[in-house]
Motif scaffolding. Structure first.
Motif, PDB file in Angstrom:
ATOM      1  N   ILE A 142      -6.520   3.610 -10.368  1.00 38.05           N
ATOM      2  CA  ILE A 142      -7.009   2.381  -9.737  1.00 38.05           C
ATOM      3  C   ILE A 142      -8.291   2.713  -8.976  1.00 38.05           C
ATOM      4  N   ALA A 143      -9.289   1.861  -9.110  1.00 38.83           N
ATOM      5  CA  ALA A 143     -10.547   2.041  -8.387  1.00 38.83           C
ATOM      6  C   ALA A 143     -10.277   2.112  -6.886  1.00 38.83           C
ATOM      7  N   GLU A 144     -11.001   2.949  -6.202  1.00 40.32           N
ATOM      8  CA  GLU A 144     -10.838   3.049  -4.747  1.00 40.32           C
ATOM      9  C   GLU A 144     -11.684   2.032  -4.002  1.00 40.32           C
ATOM     10  N   ASP A 145     -12.688   1.478  -4.643  1.00 39.05           N
ATOM     11  CA  ASP A 145     -13.593   0.507  -4.029  1.00 39.05           C
ATOM     12  C   ASP A 145     -12.837  -0.782  -3.701  1.00 39.05           C
ATOM     13  N   PRO A 146     -12.734  -1.166  -2.409  1.00 38.80           N
ATOM     14  CA  PRO A 146     -11.990  -2.381  -2.065  1.00 38.80           C
ATOM     15  C   PRO A 146     -12.610  -3.659  -2.637  1.00 38.80           C
ATOM     16  N   ASP A 147     -13.881  -3.600  -3.052  1.00 40.21           N
ATOM     17  CA  ASP A 147     -14.481  -4.758  -3.706  1.00 40.21           C
ATOM     18  C   ASP A 147     -13.883  -4.990  -5.094  1.00 40.21           C
TER      19      ASP A 147
ATOM     20  N   LYS B 180      -8.984  -2.436   2.029  1.00 44.08           N
ATOM     21  CA  LYS B 180      -8.289  -2.316   0.746  1.00 44.08           C
ATOM     22  C   LYS B 180      -8.491  -3.552  -0.133  1.00 44.08           C
ATOM     23  N   PHE B 181      -8.261  -4.734   0.419  1.00 46.12           N
ATOM     24  CA  PHE B 181      -8.366  -5.975  -0.352  1.00 46.12           C
ATOM     25  C   PHE B 181      -9.549  -6.787   0.136  1.00 46.12           C
ATOM     26  N   ARG B 182     -10.468  -7.108  -0.774  1.00 45.59           N
ATOM     27  CA  ARG B 182     -11.634  -7.900  -0.379  1.00 45.59           C
ATOM     28  C   ARG B 182     -11.789  -9.181  -1.173  1.00 45.59           C
ATOM     29  N   ARG B 183     -10.972  -9.383  -2.162  1.00 42.24           N
ATOM     30  CA  ARG B 183     -11.029 -10.594  -2.977  1.00 42.24           C
ATOM     31  C   ARG B 183      -9.712 -11.344  -2.798  1.00 42.24           C
ATOM     32  N   VAL B 184      -9.812 -12.620  -2.430  1.00 39.79           N
ATOM     33  CA  VAL B 184      -8.616 -13.410  -2.145  1.00 39.79           C
ATOM     34  C   VAL B 184      -8.669 -14.719  -2.924  1.00 39.79           C
TER      35      VAL B 184
ATOM     36  N   LEU C  32       0.796  -1.220   0.000  1.00 38.17           N
ATOM     37  CA  LEU C  32       0.000   0.000   0.000  1.00 38.17           C
ATOM     38  C   LEU C  32       0.833   1.276   0.000  1.00 38.17           C
ATOM     39  N   SER C  33       2.030   1.214   0.553  1.00 39.73           N
ATOM     40  CA  SER C  33       2.832   2.442   0.646  1.00 39.73           C
ATOM     41  C   SER C  33       3.921   2.545  -0.424  1.00 39.73           C
ATOM     42  N   GLU C  34       4.335   1.409  -1.009  1.00 35.61           N
ATOM     43  CA  GLU C  34       5.429   1.456  -1.975  1.00 35.61           C
ATOM     44  C   GLU C  34       5.071   0.935  -3.364  1.00 35.61           C
ATOM     45  N   ILE C  35       4.438  -0.217  -3.447  1.00 28.43           N
ATOM     46  CA  ILE C  35       4.187  -0.829  -4.751  1.00 28.43           C
ATOM     47  C   ILE C  35       3.008  -0.175  -5.472  1.00 28.43           C
TER      48      ILE C  35
END
Length: 191
Positions: A95-100, A124-128, A82-85
């Protein structure tokens, strides 16, 4: 980058651990080709793939840092993303802001990493997608079977894949299949 990606239009995001393996156009996965085809057919929205390799220690006797990064149950790796890549990607693409619309994928220790990143940062991440996760390798053991039922439900969509004859499949200790099944059972019992 999918062919239909417009730099100014927000795209969905999928982060792959062990990026070299998923990105190899001649390999088993061919992640970029799969993403392109899915976007082209309209099966998924325009999605930018970010393929991240684990760190190495140059000149070290054992240069690999993969297990340290991927098996840890803490937020260092997801904070790194989140801070570097991801900020490097957003310099050129929206990039969409929606975590979905954010996903994270990995196999083996990369599966641990993907699961932990989303578990700790569902904002931030909701799909795994986690293939053959090596939960048994996590320092201090697999926390999820006991942790999942004790916390409020999280807005995650998780695909876990395990193999019947994965490492130590017929052993009572450090059994990869059994640990994946325990995580899956905890998620099903506490949606």
């Amino acid at each position: 980058m999918p062919a239909r990606c417009a730099p100014s239009k927000p795209a969905s995001l999928m982060v792959f651990q062990d990026g070299w393996w998923y990105l190899d156009p001649d390999g088993e996965i061919r992640g970029a080709i799969v993403l392109d085809n899915l976007v082209h057919r309209g099966d998924i929205p325009v999605t930018i793939g970010v393929f991240v390799d684990p760190g190495v220690f140059l000149g070290a006797e054992d240069p690999k840092n993969r297990n340290t990064e991927y098996d840890a149950f803490d937020d260092r790796y997801v904070d790194f993303l989140l801070s570097e890549i991801i900020p490097e990607v957003t310099k050129d693409y929206s990039i969409a802001e929606d975590p979905d619309e954010w996903g994270i994928c990995g196999g083996s220790s990369g599966g641990n990493c993907a699961f932990t990143a989303a578990w700790l940062r569902p904002d931030k991440f909701r799909r795994v997608t986690a293939f053959l996760s090596s939960f048994t390798q996590m320092p201090g053991g697999n926390p999820y079977p006991e942790l999942v039922p004790r916390v409020p439900s999280k807005p995650l969509r998780i695909f876990l894949q395990a193999g019947h004859r994965d490492l130590r499949w017929n052993e009572p200790e450090r059994n990869w299949l059994a640990n994946n099944l325990r995580v899956a059972a905890a998620l099903v019992e506490h949606p």
